[in-house]
Design an enzyme around this catalytic site. Structure first.
Site, mmCIF file in Angstrom:
data_model
loop_
_atom_site.group_PDB
_atom_site.id
_atom_site.type_symbol
_atom_site.label_atom_id
_atom_site.label_comp_id
_atom_site.label_asym_id
_atom_site.label_seq_id
_atom_site.Cartn_x
_atom_site.Cartn_y
_atom_site.Cartn_z
ATOM 1 N N CYS A 1 -0.430 3.961 2.685
ATOM 2 C CA CYS A 1 -0.367 3.737 4.270
ATOM 3 C C CYS A 1 -0.224 2.372 4.400
ATOM 4 C CB CYS A 1 -1.626 4.530 4.754
ATOM 5 S SG CYS A 1 -3.422 4.016 3.767
ATOM 6 N N SER A 2 -1.209 1.610 4.764
ATOM 7 C CA SER A 2 -0.887 0.241 5.109
ATOM 8 C C SER A 2 -2.292 -0.394 4.767
ATOM 9 C CB SER A 2 -0.627 0.201 6.527
ATOM 10 O OG SER A 2 -1.192 0.800 7.242
ATOM 11 N N CYS A 3 -2.881 -0.203 3.701
ATOM 12 C CA CYS A 3 -4.065 -1.112 3.670
ATOM 13 C C CYS A 3 -3.970 -2.564 3.221
ATOM 14 C CB CYS A 3 -4.964 -0.335 2.274
ATOM 15 S SG CYS A 3 -5.417 1.254 2.639
ATOM 16 N N CYS B 1 0.850 -0.902 0.108
ATOM 17 C CA CYS B 1 0.117 0.008 0.044
ATOM 18 C C CYS B 1 0.852 1.185 0.097
ATOM 19 C CB CYS B 1 -0.823 0.004 1.271
ATOM 20 S SG CYS B 1 -1.884 1.792 1.376
HETATM 21 FE FE FE Z 1 -3.418 2.043 2.963
#
Ligand code: FE
Length: 190
Positions: free
Chosen positions: A101-103, A98
């Site tokens: 961010c950190s999906c 991602c």
């Molecule tokens: Fe994300």
């Protein structure tokens, strides 16, 4: 003991505020963490991968509509409103990032590993995926195509790894045990 990071201070401040306002209890937070750490985890994804390896109709369904395939299992945990499963082959290696961010597809893979949120992983996976994979110990032949998938709030990706050779007699349950989290993010092979 080392100094707490900015992020953990911010998280603690937010947690105290939400508890103080009566929006959350400490118990809610503990339950959520325990749920993802203990009950949900990469085993959910591993079960789907093993089933796809032994059941070609399911494999095709999973590749056509990951969300529908997840629904069959009824995993709790969310974050897979739209799940896309991408298949590794002898010609193509997929990896997931991602960049924003950190999906991450929590319901099938549990909590994202720390490095998944690392700015270096997020930017370098797109710029130089081959080098990043080599650092994870995955040395791909130059003719293998690498495809990098950028997860987002709307679409989460999961890799269907290549089934290792020589496991023709393994049961679905045994196959489930060999599927790793990293292989489903695409930074490891089995
Ligand atoms: Fe994300």
């Amino acid at each position: 003991m080392s100094e707490p990071s900015q992020a953990s201070l911010r998280a603690e401040a937010l947690e105290s505020l939400l508890i103080e306002k009566g929006l959350l209890t400490e118990e809610d937070i503990d339950n959520t963490v325990a749920t993802y750490n203990e009950r949900i985890g990469p085993m959910n994804g591993a079960r789907m991968v093993a089933k796809a390896w032994v059941d070609d109709a399911f494999r095709q369904k999973m590749l056509a509509d990951g969300t529908a395939a997840v629904a069959e299992f009824g995993f709790e945990g969310g974050e897979v409103q739209k799940l896309v499963v991408v298949e590794n082959t002898s010609q193509v290696h997929n990896m997931v990032v991602c960049t924003l961010c950190s999906c991450y597809p929590w319901a099938v893979l549990g909590l994202p590993p720390r490095w998944y949120k690392d700015p270096a992983y997020r930017s370098r996976s797109v710029r130089e995926p081959r080098a990043v994979l080599a650092e994870f110990g995955v040395d791909l032949a130059p003719e293998i195509d690498i495809r990098v998938w950028d997860s987002s709030a709307e679409v989460r990706y999961m890799v269907l790894p290549l089934r290792p050779e020589g496991l023709d007699n393994a049961t679905e349950e045994e196959l489930t045990q060999i599927v790793t989290r990293d292989s489903m993010i695409g930074v490891a092979r089995l």
